[in-house]
Write a protein that holds these residues in place. Sequence first.
Motif, PDB file in Angstrom:
ATOM      1  N   THR A  52      30.954 -88.888  39.351  1.00  0.00           N
ATOM      2  CA  THR A  52      29.952 -87.811  39.095  1.00  0.00           C
ATOM      3  C   THR A  52      29.272 -87.552  37.426  1.00  0.00           C
ATOM      4  N   ASP A  53      28.745 -86.860  36.807  1.00  0.00           N
ATOM      5  CA  ASP A  53      27.724 -87.398  36.222  1.00  0.00           C
ATOM      6  C   ASP A  53      28.553 -87.738  34.587  1.00  0.00           C
ATOM      7  N   ASN A  54      29.291 -86.500  34.785  1.00  0.00           N
ATOM      8  CA  ASN A  54      30.672 -87.006  33.035  1.00  0.00           C
ATOM      9  C   ASN A  54      30.948 -88.023  33.179  1.00  0.00           C
ATOM     10  N   GLY A  55      31.222 -88.799  34.731  1.00  0.00           N
ATOM     11  CA  GLY A  55      31.971 -90.036  33.912  1.00  0.00           C
ATOM     12  C   GLY A  55      30.599 -91.419  34.681  1.00  0.00           C
ATOM     13  N   THR A  56      29.509 -91.092  34.582  1.00  0.00           N
ATOM     14  CA  THR A  56      28.057 -91.849  34.117  1.00  0.00           C
ATOM     15  C   THR A  56      27.618 -91.899  32.891  1.00  0.00           C
ATOM     16  N   ALA A  57      28.006 -90.784  32.246  1.00  0.00           N
ATOM     17  CA  ALA A  57      27.713 -90.472  30.707  1.00  0.00           C
ATOM     18  C   ALA A  57      28.842 -91.654  30.714  1.00  0.00           C
ATOM     19  N   ILE A  58      30.143 -91.226  30.349  1.00  0.00           N
ATOM     20  CA  ILE A  58      30.825 -92.129  29.587  1.00  0.00           C
ATOM     21  C   ILE A  58      30.783 -93.858  29.414  1.00  0.00           C
ATOM     22  N   TYR A  59      30.579 -93.761  30.233  1.00  0.00           N
ATOM     23  CA  TYR A  59      30.387 -95.241  30.897  1.00  0.00           C
ATOM     24  C   TYR A  59      29.382 -96.105  29.986  1.00  0.00           C
ATOM     25  N   LEU A  60      27.890 -94.546  30.342  1.00  0.00           N
ATOM     26  CA  LEU A  60      26.397 -94.888  29.299  1.00  0.00           C
ATOM     27  C   LEU A  60      27.333 -95.087  27.643  1.00  0.00           C
ATOM     28  N   ILE A  61      28.317 -94.124  27.347  1.00  0.00           N
ATOM     29  CA  ILE A  61      28.502 -93.563  25.575  1.00  0.00           C
ATOM     30  C   ILE A  61      28.764 -95.394  25.319  1.00  0.00           C
ATOM     31  N   SER A  62      29.617 -95.721  26.331  1.00  0.00           N
ATOM     32  CA  SER A  62      30.741 -96.527  25.478  1.00  0.00           C
ATOM     33  C   SER A  62      29.886 -97.706  25.509  1.00  0.00           C
ATOM     34  N   ALA A  63      28.789 -98.416  26.781  1.00  0.00           N
ATOM     35  CA  ALA A  63      27.834 -99.059  26.504  1.00  0.00           C
ATOM     36  C   ALA A  63      26.730 -99.444  25.624  1.00  0.00           C
ATOM     37  N   VAL A  64      26.536 -98.176  25.464  1.00  0.00           N
ATOM     38  CA  VAL A  64      24.888 -97.826  24.246  1.00  0.00           C
ATOM     39  C   VAL A  64      25.503 -98.269  22.817  1.00  0.00           C
ATOM     40  N   ALA A  65      27.110 -96.899  23.152  1.00  0.00           N
ATOM     41  CA  ALA A  65      27.438 -97.292  21.789  1.00  0.00           C
ATOM     42  C   ALA A  65      28.355 -98.204  20.693  1.00  0.00           C
ATOM     43  N   ASP A  66      28.457 -99.510  22.173  1.00  0.00           N
ATOM     44  CA  ASP A  66      29.633-100.156  21.754  1.00  0.00           C
ATOM     45  C   ASP A  66      30.549-100.013  21.566  1.00  0.00           C
ATOM     46  N   LEU A  67      31.150 -98.922  22.251  1.00  0.00           N
ATOM     47  CA  LEU A  67      32.922 -97.952  21.753  1.00  0.00           C
ATOM     48  C   LEU A  67      33.750 -98.705  22.848  1.00  0.00           C
ATOM     49  N   HIS A  68      34.874 -98.508  23.304  1.00  0.00           N
ATOM     50  CA  HIS A  68      35.825 -98.990  23.799  1.00  0.00           C
ATOM     51  C   HIS A  68      35.445 -97.422  24.785  1.00  0.00           C
ATOM     52  N   ILE A  69      35.450 -97.706  26.196  1.00  0.00           N
ATOM     53  CA  ILE A  69      35.831 -96.597  26.941  1.00  0.00           C
ATOM     54  C   ILE A  69      36.866 -95.246  26.677  1.00  0.00           C
ATOM     55  N   ASP A  70      37.982 -96.275  25.469  1.00  0.00           N
ATOM     56  CA  ASP A  70      39.130 -94.501  25.611  1.00  0.00           C
ATOM     57  C   ASP A  70      38.570 -94.201  25.028  1.00  0.00           C
ATOM     58  N   VAL A  71      38.235 -94.668  23.701  1.00  0.00           N
ATOM     59  CA  VAL A  71      37.435 -93.871  22.052  1.00  0.00           C
ATOM     60  C   VAL A  71      36.493 -93.532  23.183  1.00  0.00           C
ATOM     61  N   VAL A  72      35.585 -93.576  23.616  1.00  0.00           N
ATOM     62  CA  VAL A  72      34.730 -92.657  23.785  1.00  0.00           C
ATOM     63  C   VAL A  72      35.284 -91.116  24.454  1.00  0.00           C
ATOM     64  N   LYS A  73      36.133 -91.418  25.555  1.00  0.00           N
ATOM     65  CA  LYS A  73      36.675 -90.113  25.988  1.00  0.00           C
ATOM     66  C   LYS A  73      37.975 -89.319  25.213  1.00  0.00           C
ATOM     67  N   GLN A  74      37.559 -89.557  24.162  1.00  0.00           N
ATOM     68  CA  GLN A  74      38.388 -88.894  23.040  1.00  0.00           C
ATOM     69  C   GLN A  74      37.335 -88.304  22.070  1.00  0.00           C
ATOM     70  N   LEU A  75      35.976 -88.265  22.960  1.00  0.00           N
ATOM     71  CA  LEU A  75      34.771 -87.292  22.799  1.00  0.00           C
ATOM     72  C   LEU A  75      35.096 -85.917  23.245  1.00  0.00           C
ATOM     73  N   ARG A  76      35.175 -85.104  21.144  1.00  0.00           N
ATOM     74  CA  ARG A  76      35.264 -83.932  21.869  1.00  0.00           C
ATOM     75  C   ARG A  76      33.953 -82.942  22.667  1.00  0.00           C
ATOM     76  N   ALA A  77      34.069 -81.489  23.546  1.00  0.00           N
ATOM     77  CA  ALA A  77      32.922 -81.977  24.445  1.00  0.00           C
ATOM     78  C   ALA A  77      31.737 -81.008  23.557  1.00  0.00           C
ATOM     79  N   ARG A  78      31.098 -80.825  23.224  1.00  0.00           N
ATOM     80  CA  ARG A  78      30.358 -80.440  21.943  1.00  0.00           C
ATOM     81  C   ARG A  78      29.815 -82.106  21.485  1.00  0.00           C
TER      82      ARG A  78
END
Length: 95
Positions: A52-78
């Motif tokens: 999914t596009d959202n899943g791809t974005a979650i993995y990219l945010i994790s990689a480029v922001a140097d955050l664990h994927i579980d932290v990225v999944k806590q982001l609010r929608a906006r």
Amino acid sequence: MGKAIIDDGVIPSEKTIQLITPIVLADKTITELKLREPTAGELDNAESKSETDNGTAIYLISAVADLHIDVVKQLRARDFHAAARYLKSFLQIRP
């Protein structure tokens, strides 16, 4: 800070997003995301890990922001969509 030119548009190579809703962890509070231009490998890896596009974005945010994927999944929608919009601009490259 450099800039990439994609389809006559200029995309900054780095972007800081102030979170509307901070993420509170046990030992710190995250109030901003510092994003950078992903590498080709990070783009490929993120796209291969998700269907999914959202899943791809979650993995990219994790990689480029140097955050664990579980932290990225806590982001609010906006906050998530602000980061995803920046990173998805790099997925539009058509060699």
